[in-house]
Write a protein that holds these residues in place. Structure first.
Motif, PDB file in Angstrom:
ATOM      1  N   SER A  16       0.817  -1.224   0.000  1.00 59.46           N
ATOM      2  CA  SER A  16       0.000   0.000   0.000  1.00 59.46           C
ATOM      3  C   SER A  16       0.852   1.277   0.000  1.00 59.46           C
ATOM      4  CB  SER A  16      -0.967   0.004   1.181  1.00 59.46           C
ATOM      5  OG  SER A  16      -0.273  -0.046   2.401  1.00 59.46           O
ATOM      6  N   ASN A  34      -6.340   3.915   2.283  1.00 59.91           N
ATOM      7  CA  ASN A  34      -6.100   3.909   3.721  1.00 59.91           C
ATOM      8  C   ASN A  34      -6.493   2.529   4.260  1.00 59.91           C
ATOM      9  OD1 ASN A  34      -8.897   3.912   3.744  1.00 59.91           O
ATOM     10  ND2 ASN A  34      -9.072   6.039   4.365  1.00 59.91           N
ATOM     11  N   THR A  35      -6.465   2.355   5.549  1.00 62.66           N
ATOM     12  CA  THR A  35      -6.783   1.066   6.151  1.00 62.66           C
ATOM     13  C   THR A  35      -8.198   0.625   5.806  1.00 62.66           C
ATOM     14  OG1 THR A  35      -5.312   1.609   7.980  1.00 62.66           O
ATOM     15  CG2 THR A  35      -6.842  -0.188   8.335  1.00 62.66           C
ATOM     16  N   CYS A  36      -9.129   1.552   5.838  1.00 62.14           N
ATOM     17  CA  CYS A  36     -10.525   1.240   5.510  1.00 62.14           C
ATOM     18  C   CYS A  36     -10.646   0.769   4.059  1.00 62.14           C
ATOM     19  CB  CYS A  36     -11.396   2.468   5.751  1.00 62.14           C
ATOM     20  SG  CYS A  36     -13.129   2.257   5.336  1.00 62.14           S
ATOM     21  N   GLY A  37     -10.005   1.471   3.142  1.00 61.75           N
ATOM     22  CA  GLY A  37     -10.045   1.095   1.728  1.00 61.75           C
ATOM     23  C   GLY A  37      -9.440  -0.270   1.476  1.00 61.75           C
ATOM     24  N   GLY A  39      -9.205  -2.700   3.687  1.00 64.15           N
ATOM     25  CA  GLY A  39     -10.119  -3.678   4.284  1.00 64.15           C
ATOM     26  C   GLY A  39     -11.303  -3.952   3.381  1.00 64.15           C
ATOM     27  N   LEU A  40     -11.842  -2.895   2.793  1.00 61.88           N
ATOM     28  CA  LEU A  40     -12.978  -3.033   1.891  1.00 61.88           C
ATOM     29  C   LEU A  40     -12.610  -3.885   0.677  1.00 61.88           C
ATOM     30  CD1 LEU A  40     -15.655  -0.600   1.300  1.00 61.88           C
ATOM     31  CD2 LEU A  40     -14.472  -1.291  -0.763  1.00 61.88           C
ATOM     32  N   GLU A  43     -12.209  -7.579   1.669  1.00 61.46           N
ATOM     33  CA  GLU A  43     -13.511  -8.208   1.890  1.00 61.46           C
ATOM     34  C   GLU A  43     -14.234  -8.448   0.562  1.00 61.46           C
ATOM     35  OE1 GLU A  43     -15.819  -6.112   4.823  1.00 61.46           O
ATOM     36  OE2 GLU A  43     -14.310  -6.458   6.373  1.00 61.46           O
ATOM     37  N   HIS A  88     -16.670  -6.321   7.887  1.00 60.90           N
ATOM     38  CA  HIS A  88     -16.963  -5.066   8.578  1.00 60.90           C
ATOM     39  C   HIS A  88     -17.456  -4.009   7.584  1.00 60.90           C
ATOM     40  CE1 HIS A  88     -15.090  -6.597  12.191  1.00 60.90           C
ATOM     41  NE2 HIS A  88     -14.043  -6.959  11.473  1.00 60.90           N
ATOM     42  N   TYR A  89     -16.862  -3.993   6.410  1.00 68.07           N
ATOM     43  CA  TYR A  89     -17.156  -2.953   5.437  1.00 68.07           C
ATOM     44  C   TYR A  89     -18.170  -3.408   4.389  1.00 68.07           C
ATOM     45  CZ  TYR A  89     -12.741  -1.367   7.417  1.00 68.07           C
ATOM     46  OH  TYR A  89     -11.748  -1.002   8.281  1.00 68.07           O
TER      47      TYR A  89
END
Length: 98
Positions: A16, A34-37, A39-40, A43, A88-89
């Protein structure tokens, strides 16, 4: 569908920090992950990989038979039920697929 999953998998194989560096150099700072992106995207791949495999198998045959469809449908359903506890996402996507 499989092509989309392959593209996302390829993106996830790039570290990343390196990917964000490249995006910044190309003036796409707004697209940095970012971390959220991350993770998404992970998933997304996890939820749709089995489905993509089944679609590919059924497209390779002249006519998909119940001997392929029934076990594949059950496998996808059970995989999605298991994944629903881990996402989560992508919970809305998992729910729709179920």
């Amino acid at each position: 569908m499989e092509l989309s999953i392959l593209m996302v998998e390829r993106i996830l194989h790039i570290h990343s920090c390196k990917l964000n560096e490249i995006l910044i150099q190309l003036k796409y700072r707004h697209s940095c992950l970012n971390t959220c992106g991350l993770g998404l995207l992970n998933e997304f791949v996890s939820l749709l990989t089995l489905l993509a495999e089944v679609v590919t198998k059924t497209q390779q045959q002249n006519g998909p038979t119940i001997s392929l469809i029934a076990p594949s449908t059950l496998a996808i359903y059970n995989d999605l039920k298991d994944e629903k506890n881990n996402v989560h996402y992508m919970t809305p996507l998992c729910t729709v697929l179920l």
